[in-house]
Design an enzyme around this catalytic site. Structure first.
Site, PDB file in Angstrom:
ATOM      1  N   GLU A 121     -18.554  -5.572  11.151  1.00  0.00           N
ATOM      2  CA  GLU A 121     -19.459  -4.790  12.012  1.00  0.00           C
ATOM      3  C   GLU A 121     -20.517  -5.678  12.669  1.00  0.00           C
ATOM      4  O   GLU A 121     -20.908  -5.434  13.811  1.00  0.00           O
ATOM      5  CB  GLU A 121     -20.137  -3.694  11.184  1.00  0.00           C
ATOM      6  CG  GLU A 121     -19.212  -2.533  10.797  1.00  0.00           C
ATOM      7  CD  GLU A 121     -18.340  -2.821   9.599  1.00  0.00           C
ATOM      8  OE1 GLU A 121     -18.460  -3.913   9.015  1.00  0.00           O
ATOM      9  OE2 GLU A 121     -17.511  -1.944   9.250  1.00  0.00           O
ATOM     10  N   ARG A 150     -25.354  -2.589   8.227  1.00  0.00           N
ATOM     11  CA  ARG A 150     -25.280  -4.045   8.028  1.00  0.00           C
ATOM     12  C   ARG A 150     -25.360  -4.813   9.343  1.00  0.00           C
ATOM     13  O   ARG A 150     -25.492  -6.019   9.340  1.00  0.00           O
ATOM     14  CB  ARG A 150     -24.040  -4.446   7.260  1.00  0.00           C
ATOM     15  CG  ARG A 150     -22.734  -4.166   7.878  1.00  0.00           C
ATOM     16  CD  ARG A 150     -21.576  -4.778   7.088  1.00  0.00           C
ATOM     17  NE  ARG A 150     -21.614  -4.459   5.671  1.00  0.00           N
ATOM     18  CZ  ARG A 150     -20.658  -4.842   4.798  1.00  0.00           C
ATOM     19  NH1 ARG A 150     -19.643  -5.540   5.228  1.00  0.00           N
ATOM     20  NH2 ARG A 150     -20.725  -4.528   3.529  1.00  0.00           N
ATOM     21  N   LYS A 188       0.856  -1.183   0.000  1.00  0.00           N
ATOM     22  CA  LYS A 188       0.000   0.000   0.000  1.00  0.00           C
ATOM     23  C   LYS A 188       0.901   1.244   0.000  1.00  0.00           C
ATOM     24  O   LYS A 188       1.842   1.309   0.787  1.00  0.00           O
ATOM     25  CB  LYS A 188      -0.858  -0.009   1.262  1.00  0.00           C
ATOM     26  CG  LYS A 188      -2.118   0.792   1.200  1.00  0.00           C
ATOM     27  CD  LYS A 188      -3.056   0.399   2.349  1.00  0.00           C
ATOM     28  CE  LYS A 188      -4.442   0.899   2.118  1.00  0.00           C
ATOM     29  NZ  LYS A 188      -5.403   0.428   3.126  1.00  0.00           N
TER      30      LYS A 188
HETATM   31  C1  LIG Z   1     -18.437  -2.254   5.798  1.00  0.00           C
HETATM   32  C2  LIG Z   1     -17.266  -1.316   5.736  1.00  0.00           C
HETATM   33  N1  LIG Z   1     -16.577  -1.069   6.874  1.00  0.00           N
HETATM   34  C3  LIG Z   1     -15.549  -0.199   6.860  1.00  0.00           C
HETATM   35  C4  LIG Z   1     -15.177   0.433   5.696  1.00  0.00           C
HETATM   36  C5  LIG Z   1     -14.055   1.460   5.706  1.00  0.00           C
HETATM   37  N2  LIG Z   1     -12.944   1.002   4.881  1.00  0.00           N
HETATM   38  C6  LIG Z   1     -12.741   1.452   3.669  1.00  0.00           C
HETATM   39  S1  LIG Z   1     -11.424   0.778   2.945  1.00  0.00           S
HETATM   40  C7  LIG Z   1     -11.044  -0.098   4.352  1.00  0.00           C
HETATM   41  C8  LIG Z   1      -9.834  -0.972   4.419  1.00  0.00           C
HETATM   42  C9  LIG Z   1      -9.906  -2.001   3.334  1.00  0.00           C
HETATM   43  O1  LIG Z   1      -8.750  -2.821   3.422  1.00  0.00           O
HETATM   44  P1  LIG Z   1      -8.458  -3.789   2.198  1.00  0.00           P
HETATM   45  O2  LIG Z   1      -9.694  -4.486   1.809  1.00  0.00           O
HETATM   46  O3  LIG Z   1      -7.303  -4.619   2.597  1.00  0.00           O
HETATM   47  O4  LIG Z   1      -8.104  -2.814   0.994  1.00  0.00           O
HETATM   48  P2  LIG Z   1      -6.789  -1.913   0.824  1.00  0.00           P
HETATM   49  O5  LIG Z   1      -7.201  -0.513   1.259  1.00  0.00           O
HETATM   50  O6  LIG Z   1      -5.728  -2.498   1.695  1.00  0.00           O
HETATM   51  O7  LIG Z   1      -6.466  -1.987  -0.636  1.00  0.00           O
HETATM   52  C10 LIG Z   1     -11.995   0.119   5.325  1.00  0.00           C
HETATM   53  C11 LIG Z   1     -11.988  -0.491   6.675  1.00  0.00           C
HETATM   54  C12 LIG Z   1     -15.924   0.143   4.528  1.00  0.00           C
HETATM   55  N3  LIG Z   1     -15.646   0.752   3.355  1.00  0.00           N
HETATM   56  N4  LIG Z   1     -16.934  -0.729   4.584  1.00  0.00           N
HETATM   57 MG   LIG Z   2      -5.328  -4.392   2.400  1.00  0.00          MG
END
Ligand SMILES: Cc1ncc(C[n+]2csc(CCOP(=O)(O)OP(=O)(O)O)c2C)c(N)n1
Ligand SMILES: [Mg+2]
Ligand SMILES: CC(=O)[C@@H](O)[C@H](O)COP(=O)(O)O
Length: 658
Positions: A370, A398, A285
């Protein structure tokens, strides 16, 4: 588009990638990184996630044929590169009104499918699309990109259970493993991915073995096929048994997600496999931009405008609702040993970092889960603690059933703190916190508070954690906390913020309209909209309309003193930063009916529509949630009551989508 992106400007669609040499592909990746830093440092956005998927996305669009093949992204915050390669290279108004959305958007392109920015949904979409292809006899491919963080969400495993059951239904799952959500990804899955990550010798072994054996005359090829056929045994020998294969999913990896050639080779194998297959790719990242790479907090997951050469924010943030909550939680934690905190992979964004640093054993990061957070909170409460689950309002949607059937049904003292409640704006339709005060209205025993300023946030949080036999909710907006709004007096549990002014050339307390005794309007001001409601009252004064402004503080249940206060007025107006349908206005109307107080009531809130991305201010104006708009409506209503107008003015024009 500025100069310096010579290769990128040649890419008007995915098929233009086919003409680039390996050297040009590497050059394109470098140009894309430069473009992303240059563009996103100006607009803000998800810089870190997108810097991590440059080569992955190039390889995806070279191996698959979008839009015939469906390329899907989980959460969608990492789809900027996908947009650049599918004909969208004007990022000057990214996430701004009329500009590109920060997430996939069907209105923008036929290459985009999932607009929902809630994590862990992509595999469900992919399973459905793959089933549709099978039923319709289509040989199109479905490829889903899911992050290691999103893979901690329960929905992903519900989908995997179905996907793994259809051995002959083609579906490619790309696990984009950068070891982080915002912070490092937690849990058993993360540990397992780490195990797989450290056995990349297997893939190298296989690739080298294939090369040697294919060059060995006569016995080489058959021997390779035998070995390849015995791959499972081979893999066990070289790499620990992967849970994906335990599920019955073919696993390819781990692959260097920044090596275009390796990614293309793996994706091509996966594409030909003819069943569900996981390509586990390792990425970083924030890769290629040192300020992101060195950002321990979240690798520049989501940034505001920055100085590109220093990575420092252009604007320093003032005190936010989030920081007020975070500081008060630390004080509470010192006073109450039973208070514990829960986050769903968003410790810092929801303001729990200081609490975690102070009480590391009393904070639980459950991953992007969640529903589990809510139910485990019921367990924590039953076990004698008082959990505070801090989450963005939209993401609690959700977990509605868990709030209802685990927390409320069992009389558990759990406090839900909803950040980003109300219109958030630039993250688009799925990020507005516009449903919480509607869906939670139906939860028996649940009590809900909407603080109007920092002092009320502290007070209402403390009142909430005192409740040990029912769920409590405290909800507040995104961003800078508003000005302190003092109370004039307390009525029941409510704060009167403004007494009806004496209307010009009328006796004190006499309305200038219709001449009846008592003030004209009771304006029920919900949460952070208090400053706007006071502005509305001032505008009404100028129309000779006297107005009392009251902040209910706790919006559920409706305060018992509200009907009697309303009965002193001619009209009731409610204003909330929540959906109108089933919101506070509806609850107040019901309470008045139940109390036999028959008064005209107008409820102002967010219309039941999906709101396109724009700034919060722009969205609020579009939906008529502004002081002038509301004052105009109320003036028309009072004039109609006084017989001076045949009908009330119409409400604001409908925004983009119904
Ligand atoms: C249900 C939900 N909870 C929290 C979020 C906030 N959120 C957005 S991106 C993220 C992290 C995602 O991590 P990953 O899937 O590993 O993707 P990366 O950013 O590492 O590419 C979170 C927690 C969300 N979008 N949806
Ligand atoms: Mg990730
Ligand atoms: C993609 C996602 O869900 C989050 O990263 C979201 O962008 C949070 O936005 P803010 O924290 O800036 O409100």
């Amino acid at each position: 588009m500025g100069d310096g992106w010579e290769l990128l400007t040649r890419i008007r669609g995915p098929r233009d990638l086919d003409r680039l040499s390996p050297e040009e592909l590497d050059g394109l990746a470098a140009e894309i990184r430069g473009f992303l830093v240059d563009a996103v440092s100006k607009t803000g956005g998800h810089l870190g996630p997108n810097l991590g998927v440059v080569e992955l996305t190039i390889a995806l669009h070279r191996v698959f044929d979008s839009p015939k093949d469906r390329v899907l992204f989980d959460t969608g915050h990492q789809s900027y590169v996908h947009k650049l390669l599918t004909g969208r290279q004007d990022f000057s108004r990214l996430r701004a009104r009329g500009g590109l959305s920060g997430y996939p958007s069907r209105a923008e392109s036929e290459h985009d499918v999932i607009e929902n920015s809630h994590a862990s949904t992509v595999l469900g979409w992919a399973d459905g699309l793959a089933k549709a292809n099978e039923v319709l006899g289509k040989d199109d491919h479905v490829v889903a990109v899911i992050g290691d963080g999103a893979l901690t969400g329960g929905m992903a495993w519900e989908a995997l259970n179905n996907i793994a059951d259809a051995k002959d239904r083609p579906l490619v799952i790309v696990v984009n493993d950068n070891e982080r959500s915002y912070a490092p990804t937690i849990g058993g899955l993360a540990n397992h991915l780490a195990t797989l990550r450290t056995t990349d010798g297997y893939e190298r072994f296989l690739a080298r073995g294939k090369d040697i054996l294919e060059r060995t005359p006569v016995v080489g090829r058959p021997l390779y096929e035998t070995l390849h056929g015995a791959k499972k045994g081979l893999k066990d020998f070289i790499a620990p048994q992967g849970m994906f294969e335990d599920l019955g999913l073919k696993y390819v990896g781990p692959i260097d997600g920044h090596d275009i050639e390796a990614m293309e080779s793996a994706l091509t194998r996966a594409k030909r496999f003819g069943g569900p297959v996981i390509v586990h790719c390792l990425t970083e990242k924030g890769r290629g931009y040192q300020h992101a790479e060195q950002d321990e907090a979240d690798r520049f997951h989501g940034i505001g405008p920055i100085h590109p050469d220093t990575g420092l924010p252009v604007k320093t943030a003032a005190a936010s609702w989030t920081s007020v909550f975070g500081d008060e939680m630390v004080k509470l934690g010192r006073e109450r040993e039973d208070v514990v905190a829960i986050t769903a992979a968003m410790l810092q964004p929801v303001g729990l970092k200081k609490f975690a640093e102070t009480f590391p054993e009393r904070v639980f990061d459950v991953g992007i889960a969640e529903q589990h957070a809510a139910t485990s909170a019921a367990g924590l409460a039953t076990g004698g603690l008082h959990p505070v689950f801090a989450v963005y309002a939209t993401f609690l949607n959700r977990a509605f059933d868990q709030v209802l059937m685990d927390v409320a049904l069992h009389g558990c003292g759990v406090t839900f703190v909803l950040d980003r409640a109300g219109v958030t704006g630039d993250d688009g339709a799925s990020h507005n916190g516009m449903w919480d005060m509607s869906i939670l209205q139906v939860v028996p025993t649940l009590r809900m508070a909407a603080p109007r300023d920092a002092e009320q946030l502290r007070a209402q949080l403390r009142e909430a954690v005192q409740v040990d036999d029912a769920p409590t909710v405290v909800r507040y907006s995104k961003g800078v906390v508003g000005p302190a709004v003092p109370a004039v007096r307390r009525v029941g549990g409510m704060d009167v913020l403004r007494e009806p002014g004496t209307v010009p050339d009328g006796p004190p307390g006499m309305s200038g309209m219709g001449g009846t005794p008592g003030p004209d309007v009771l304006l029920v001001s919900v949460g952070a909209l208090a400053p706007m409601c006071l502005e509305i009252a001032g505008l009404l004064d100028k129309q000779g309309i006297s107005t009392t402004v009251v902040d209910p503080r706790w919006v559920k249940p409706v305060d018992e003193a509200l009907p009697a206060l309303a009965a002193e007025h001619r009209v009731v107006v409610t204003v909330e930063d929540n959906g109108r349908v089933g919101g506070v206005g509806s609850a107040v109307a019901q309470a008045l009916r139940d109390a036999g107080v028959d008064l005209p009531l107008r409820d102002f809130g967010i219309p039941p529509r999906f709101l396109d991305h724009a700034s919060r201010k722009e969205v609020m104006a579009e939906i008529g949630l502004t002081a002038p708009d509301i004052a105009r409506q109320v003036t028309g209503l009072v004039a109609k009551l006084d017989g001076r107008l045949d009908d009330e003015p119409s409400r604001a024009a409908a925004p983009a989508r119904d």
